[in-house]
Design a protein around this motif. Structure first.
Motif, PDB file in Angstrom:
ATOM      1  N   GLU A   2      -9.359 -71.254 -38.885  1.00 22.21           N
ATOM      2  CA  GLU A   2      -9.965 -72.546 -39.245  1.00 22.21           C
ATOM      3  C   GLU A   2     -11.450 -72.562 -38.881  1.00 22.21           C
ATOM      4  OE1 GLU A   2      -7.680 -75.485 -37.271  1.00 22.21           O
ATOM      5  OE2 GLU A   2      -5.960 -75.344 -38.631  1.00 22.21           O
ATOM      6  N   TYR A   3     -11.778 -71.996 -37.737  1.00 27.86           N
ATOM      7  CA  TYR A   3     -13.185 -71.931 -37.319  1.00 27.86           C
ATOM      8  C   TYR A   3     -14.000 -71.114 -38.316  1.00 27.86           C
ATOM      9  CZ  TYR A   3     -17.311 -70.553 -34.673  1.00 27.86           C
ATOM     10  OH  TYR A   3     -18.591 -70.310 -34.282  1.00 27.86           O
ATOM     11  N   LEU A   4     -13.473 -69.964 -38.736  1.00 24.27           N
ATOM     12  CA  LEU A   4     -14.186 -69.126 -39.694  1.00 24.27           C
ATOM     13  C   LEU A   4     -14.349 -69.841 -41.034  1.00 24.27           C
ATOM     14  CD1 LEU A   4     -12.563 -65.637 -39.003  1.00 24.27           C
ATOM     15  CD2 LEU A   4     -14.845 -66.402 -38.359  1.00 24.27           C
ATOM     16  N   ALA A   5     -13.294 -70.496 -41.471  1.00 26.46           N
ATOM     17  CA  ALA A   5     -13.382 -71.214 -42.743  1.00 26.46           C
ATOM     18  C   ALA A   5     -14.435 -72.315 -42.682  1.00 26.46           C
ATOM     19  CB  ALA A   5     -12.018 -71.794 -43.106  1.00 26.46           C
ATOM     20  N   GLU A   6     -14.536 -72.973 -41.521  1.00 33.30           N
ATOM     21  CA  GLU A   6     -15.495 -74.068 -41.361  1.00 33.30           C
ATOM     22  C   GLU A   6     -16.930 -73.549 -41.292  1.00 33.30           C
ATOM     23  OE1 GLU A   6     -17.140 -77.799 -40.935  1.00 33.30           O
ATOM     24  OE2 GLU A   6     -15.080 -77.255 -41.488  1.00 33.30           O
ATOM     25  N   THR A   7     -17.132 -72.427 -40.592  1.00 25.09           N
ATOM     26  CA  THR A   7     -18.496 -71.944 -40.364  1.00 25.09           C
ATOM     27  C   THR A   7     -19.002 -71.041 -41.478  1.00 25.09           C
ATOM     28  OG1 THR A   7     -17.617 -70.112 -39.040  1.00 25.09           O
ATOM     29  CG2 THR A   7     -18.257 -72.128 -37.870  1.00 25.09           C
ATOM     30  N   GLN A   8     -18.122 -70.262 -42.105  1.00 25.18           N
ATOM     31  CA  GLN A   8     -18.574 -69.316 -43.116  1.00 25.18           C
ATOM     32  C   GLN A   8     -18.656 -69.930 -44.507  1.00 25.18           C
ATOM     33  OE1 GLN A   8     -19.649 -66.232 -42.059  1.00 25.18           O
ATOM     34  NE2 GLN A   8     -19.259 -67.317 -40.132  1.00 25.18           N
ATOM     35  N   LYS A   9     -17.941 -71.042 -44.720  1.00 23.39           N
ATOM     36  CA  LYS A   9     -17.966 -71.708 -46.026  1.00 23.39           C
ATOM     37  C   LYS A   9     -17.626 -70.746 -47.159  1.00 23.39           C
ATOM     38  CE  LYS A   9     -19.485 -75.446 -43.978  1.00 23.39           C
ATOM     39  NZ  LYS A   9     -18.594 -76.583 -43.734  1.00 23.39           N
ATOM     40  N   ALA A  10     -16.645 -69.891 -46.922  1.00 21.25           N
ATOM     41  CA  ALA A  10     -16.271 -68.899 -47.928  1.00 21.25           C
ATOM     42  C   ALA A  10     -14.791 -68.597 -47.799  1.00 21.25           C
ATOM     43  CB  ALA A  10     -17.087 -67.617 -47.752  1.00 21.25           C
ATOM     44  N   SER A  11     -14.270 -67.931 -48.809  1.00 23.72           N
ATOM     45  CA  SER A  11     -12.859 -67.550 -48.789  1.00 23.72           C
ATOM     46  C   SER A  11     -12.594 -66.524 -47.700  1.00 23.72           C
ATOM     47  CB  SER A  11     -12.464 -66.967 -50.144  1.00 23.72           C
ATOM     48  OG  SER A  11     -11.170 -66.393 -50.081  1.00 23.72           O
ATOM     49  N   LEU A  12     -11.438 -66.635 -47.064  1.00 20.50           N
ATOM     50  CA  LEU A  12     -11.014 -65.669 -46.052  1.00 20.50           C
ATOM     51  C   LEU A  12      -9.862 -64.822 -46.566  1.00 20.50           C
ATOM     52  CD1 LEU A  12     -11.086 -67.956 -42.880  1.00 20.50           C
ATOM     53  CD2 LEU A  12     -12.877 -66.445 -43.738  1.00 20.50           C
ATOM     54  N   ALA A  13      -9.753 -64.716 -47.879  1.00 23.82           N
ATOM     55  CA  ALA A  13      -8.628 -63.981 -48.460  1.00 23.82           C
ATOM     56  C   ALA A  13      -8.665 -62.499 -48.106  1.00 23.82           C
ATOM     57  CB  ALA A  13      -8.630 -64.151 -49.981  1.00 23.82           C
ATOM     58  N   HIS A  14      -9.860 -61.984 -47.755  1.00 22.20           N
ATOM     59  CA  HIS A  14      -9.939 -60.562 -47.427  1.00 22.20           C
ATOM     60  C   HIS A  14      -9.368 -60.256 -46.045  1.00 22.20           C
ATOM     61  CE1 HIS A  14     -13.432 -62.456 -45.666  1.00 22.20           C
ATOM     62  NE2 HIS A  14     -13.637 -61.394 -44.916  1.00 22.20           N
ATOM     63  N   ILE A  15      -9.092 -61.270 -45.228  1.00 23.24           N
ATOM     64  CA  ILE A  15      -8.443 -61.056 -43.928  1.00 23.24           C
ATOM     65  C   ILE A  15      -6.945 -61.111 -44.175  1.00 23.24           C
ATOM     66  CG2 ILE A  15      -8.193 -61.893 -41.563  1.00 23.24           C
ATOM     67  CD1 ILE A  15     -10.941 -63.135 -41.779  1.00 23.24           C
ATOM     68  N   ASP A  16      -6.322 -59.946 -44.251  1.00 21.58           N
ATOM     69  CA  ASP A  16      -4.915 -59.907 -44.649  1.00 21.58           C
ATOM     70  C   ASP A  16      -3.963 -59.788 -43.471  1.00 21.58           C
ATOM     71  OD1 ASP A  16      -5.618 -57.394 -43.938  1.00 21.58           O
ATOM     72  OD2 ASP A  16      -4.815 -56.383 -45.703  1.00 21.58           O
ATOM     73  N   ARG A  17      -4.484 -59.555 -42.240  1.00 22.39           N
ATOM     74  CA  ARG A  17      -3.587 -59.451 -41.088  1.00 22.39           C
ATOM     75  C   ARG A  17      -4.379 -59.661 -39.804  1.00 22.39           C
ATOM     76  NH1 ARG A  17      -4.764 -54.510 -43.077  1.00 22.39           N
ATOM     77  NH2 ARG A  17      -5.549 -52.890 -41.690  1.00 22.39           N
ATOM     78  N   LEU A  18      -3.684 -60.102 -38.771  1.00 21.93           N
ATOM     79  CA  LEU A  18      -4.252 -60.246 -37.437  1.00 21.93           C
ATOM     80  C   LEU A  18      -3.461 -59.336 -36.504  1.00 21.93           C
ATOM     81  CD1 LEU A  18      -4.749 -64.124 -37.172  1.00 21.93           C
ATOM     82  CD2 LEU A  18      -6.466 -62.392 -37.698  1.00 21.93           C
ATOM     83  N   VAL A  19      -4.178 -58.482 -35.758  1.00 19.88           N
ATOM     84  CA  VAL A  19      -3.525 -57.523 -34.862  1.00 19.88           C
ATOM     85  C   VAL A  19      -3.949 -57.830 -33.436  1.00 19.88           C
ATOM     86  CG1 VAL A  19      -3.224 -55.090 -34.308  1.00 19.88           C
ATOM     87  CG2 VAL A  19      -3.578 -55.799 -36.685  1.00 19.88           C
ATOM     88  N   PRO A  20      -3.005 -58.039 -32.529  1.00 16.53           N
ATOM     89  CA  PRO A  20      -3.375 -58.301 -31.125  1.00 16.53           C
ATOM     90  C   PRO A  20      -4.157 -57.127 -30.539  1.00 16.53           C
ATOM     91  CG  PRO A  20      -1.061 -58.792 -31.511  1.00 16.53           C
ATOM     92  CD  PRO A  20      -1.552 -58.086 -32.742  1.00 16.53           C
ATOM     93  N   TYR A  21      -5.226 -57.441 -29.836  1.00 13.72           N
ATOM     94  CA  TYR A  21      -6.035 -56.400 -29.217  1.00 13.72           C
ATOM     95  C   TYR A  21      -5.402 -55.995 -27.894  1.00 13.72           C
ATOM     96  CZ  TYR A  21      -9.895 -53.997 -26.955  1.00 13.72           C
ATOM     97  OH  TYR A  21     -10.665 -53.064 -26.312  1.00 13.72           O
ATOM     98  N   SER A  22      -5.232 -54.699 -27.694  1.00 16.14           N
ATOM     99  CA  SER A  22      -4.627 -54.200 -26.467  1.00 16.14           C
ATOM    100  C   SER A  22      -5.392 -52.981 -26.001  1.00 16.14           C
ATOM    101  CB  SER A  22      -3.155 -53.829 -26.694  1.00 16.14           C
ATOM    102  OG  SER A  22      -2.624 -53.188 -25.553  1.00 16.14           O
TER     103      SER A  22
END
Length: 667
Positions: A2-22
């Motif tokens: 939501e933060y990225l969508a609000e600040t970038q004002k662009a589609s986030l369709a290219h982010i297809d997955r979230l991976v936990p950082y370890s």
């Protein structure tokens, strides 16, 4: 998101997955260590050239370059995963023809990851889609090269390469070879792809056949044989008649322009056709934009498959790059093991091995084993309860490296860290033989720098970084320390360096390379079972020093700082005066004293680090040494007037006073 969508004002369709950082699956390298080891940029000018990445990167694609940089930033810690990469690199090294063919095919592809980001965010151009199509056209060649490979990783990459024929086909059929950067002007859909588009294009191009027929009809109707049909951007289509036939102009001709030798006219029929042509051009552009949107949506729907293919292409490029590096530089495959050992034969610094003239770099070996985690307490195969064998010396957990300035101490310790990092990266290493135990963390405290904006002096930065190492290192870590304690007074710095070595040895037990000019620290080899002394060999000849750059067992007794100053161009008068001062200081401080003992640390006695040198001499310092009060009494005693009994009593009183003072120091 939501933060990225609000600040970038662009589609986030290219982010297809979230991976936990370890950090558990990757080697941990803090920013100070990255800077000290110059992994991606040099310390002095921040340039990529001269860094480790600049030397090992032989990739041919942007995809592979980014992946190799990611591997370098976070090497593996799983032995099986590391060996899987090494197996793949080894197979590519063994088949130079295969590696060359793969690299040649990869050189034809485009940065599909960046292209996909533009497609999914709606910013792609026709040229971007054509590049996607060209990349997909190269996949069959790459996939064919990987078919039938023996290493499991190459087999896996071959399976992950999705040819995406359902995407490639429409792109190749629809798009011309040289597409424009913008879609609004059209002209990027091939002729023959859509019949209705072809008809609109023909109409918008002016309909040469219609024009010829209309011109012939008007010539016959008016009796004017030289009527011409033309077009300009101001008046559109027109009929041009010379002044000689002015009297033959029909009534339905409407004059629009007079030129030097003729008049230009339009007719209702010609105007109607012009409107059809103009509207056809606009409709053709609109239709091309619609077709472009369909193609872009086709690529976007396949983004996940294309992204997986891009990752596979990046991985094979990175592996082929490491193989090309190993083959061209004659690297050897390291034996990667779980035990925290470091056994290098004839190792070379990976950057200097490339940047220095051919054959000038002097290889050196390294033997270091973490205490309590090897097959023995600290040795590779020794008895945990037995003393180390002096011939040859058993590997220690802490290697103390002494020697002259500019002789190669810093190069040697950084070399150890870089070879370990390269092995865990999955790369072959510059050495004759290498056994590398997986490290969970690599720490490097090298060089001097301050952070004035944060109010930290050079020594404060040094101690802050040292504190981070001492508080977070584990028995499986690799630590390299260079000139710890040199940023403060001699006694303070020596005391800190002494206690740091003891702490690492007794409480952490990790593999450590400690370069220092504090020769007093070499006494620790006699006190701590895991400490080994090494020095950089030099040869003195006719008041000159020749650096051999060879690491040999034992401790150095000189630093040759004045010789280095001479090499650096310090004025001759300064060097001569420095030699005079050095000779005077050495003459003033060669009085032998007993080695007072510090309180036992970790169950082992340690000799005084504050004042006693390796040979029992006082620490060299610019500050004078205060004489003991007894010296004046000894000088004043008149031995000729003392009886033997009085002399014995006086000697006894001096002994008692010295014993009382020593007892007070210990308490």
């Amino acid at each position: 998101l939501e933060y990225l969508a609000e600040t970038q004002k662009a589609s986030l369709a290219h982010i297809d997955r979230l991976v936990p950082y370890s950090t558990e699956a990757r080697l941990s390298i803090d920013p100070a260590t990255r800077r000290s080891l110059e992994l991606v940029a040099t310390i002095r000018d921040g340039r990529r050239e001269g860094s480790l990445l600049g030397v090992i990167d032989r990739t041919v694609t942007s995809l592979g370059a980014r992946m190799l940089a990611e591997w370098l930033a976070a090497p593996l810690v799983d032995v099986a995963a590391i060996n899987a990469r090494l197996n793949a690199v080894g197979e590519l090294v063994a088949d130079a023809t295969l590696t060359g063919a793969i690299r040649e095919s990869l050189g034809e592809i485009y940065d599909i990851q960046r292209l996909l980001a533009r497609v999914t965010t709606g910013r792609a151009s026709p040229r971007d889609l054509s590049f996607v199509g060209r990349t997909l056209a190269c996949l069959p060649k790459v996939k064919a090269k990987l078919t039938g490979r023996s290493s499991s990783l190459l087999q896996e990459i071959e399976q992950r390469l999705d040819l995406c024929g359902d995407v490639r086909g429409p792109l190749e059929l629809a798009l011309v070879d040289e597409c424009p950067l913008v879609a609004r002007d059209g002209g990027f859909i091939r002729t023959g792809y859509r019949r209705d588009l072809d008809e609109l294009r023909e109409l918008s191009a002016g309909g040469k056949q219609w024009m010829a027929e209309y011109q012939a009809a008007e010539c016959a109707r008016t009796g004017i044989s030289n009527i011409k049909v033309g077009f300009n951007s101001v008046f559109g289509y027109y009929l041009e008649v010379t002044h000689a036939h002015r009297d033959k102009i029909p009534a339905d001709y409407i004059r629009k322009q007079t030129i030097k030798a003729a008049e230009r006219y339009i007719t209702p029929q010609l105007k109607e056709y012009e409107e059809k042509v103009v509207s056809a051009e606009e409709r053709a552009k609109e239709l091309e934009c619609e077709l472009f949107a369909e193609l872009r949506e086709l690529v976007a729907e396949a983004a996940a498959r294309l992204q997986a293919t891009a990752d596979a292409l990046a991985e094979i490029d990175a592996l082929a790059s490491l193989a090309e590096l190993a083959r061209s530089r004659n690297y050897v495959r390291p034996e990667v093991v779980a035990e925290p050992v470091l056994d290098i034969e004839a190792g070379r610094h990976p950057v200097l091995d490339v940047t220095e003239p051919e054959g000038t770099f002097v290889p050196n070996g390294i033997q270091c084993v973490a205490r309590g985690l090897g097959t023995g307490d600290w040795g590779l195969d020794g008895d945990a309860n037995s003393a180390p064998s002096p011939q040859p010396p058993a590997p220690g957990s802490v290697l103390l490296i002494t020697g002259p300035n500019m002789a190669g101490k810093s190069t040697y310790i950084r070399q150890a860290a870089l070879l370990t990092l390269m092995a865990q990266l999955g790369s072959f290493v510059p050495a004759k033989r290498a056994v590398v135990g997986v490290a969970d963390r690599i720490f490097a405290r090298v060089g001097a720098s301050d952070e004035l904006a944060r109010g930290q002096s050079t020594f404060m930065v040094e101690m802050t970084e040292t504190a981070r190492i001492l508080n977070t290192a584990t028995p499986r870590s690799l630590v390299i320390l260079d000139e710890i304690g040199r940023g403060t007074s001699t006694y303070d710095g020596l005391s800190l360096a002494w206690s740091i070595v003891e702490h690492i040895h007794e409480h952490i037990g990790c593999r450590t390379l400690f370069a220092t000019h504090y020769h007093e620290l070499t006494d620790l080899e006699d006190q701590l079972v895991g400490v080994r002394n090494y020095n950089v060999a030099v040869k003195e000849w006719q008041d000159q020093v020749v650096f051999l750059h060879q690491i040999v067992p034992g401790a150095a007794d000189k630093s040759y700082g004045i010789h280095v100053a001479q090499l650096a161009g310090v004025p001759r008068t300064v060097n001569e005066r420095a030699r005079e001062v050095l000779a005077w200081l050495e003459a003033q401080h060669q009085t032998n004293v007993d080695a007072a003992e510090l309180p036992a640390t970790g169950g082992r006695a340690a000799r005084s680090a504050a004042a006693i040198g390796a040979n029992g001499h006082l620490q060299m310092t610019l500050f004078g040494v205060e004489e003991h009060p007894l010296l004046e009494e000894i000088r004043a005693a008149n031995l000729n007037e003392l009886t033997p009994l009085e002399a014995l009593r006086l000697l006894h009183s001096w002994q008692v006073r010295l014993q009382e003072e020593q007892a007070g120091v210990r308490s």
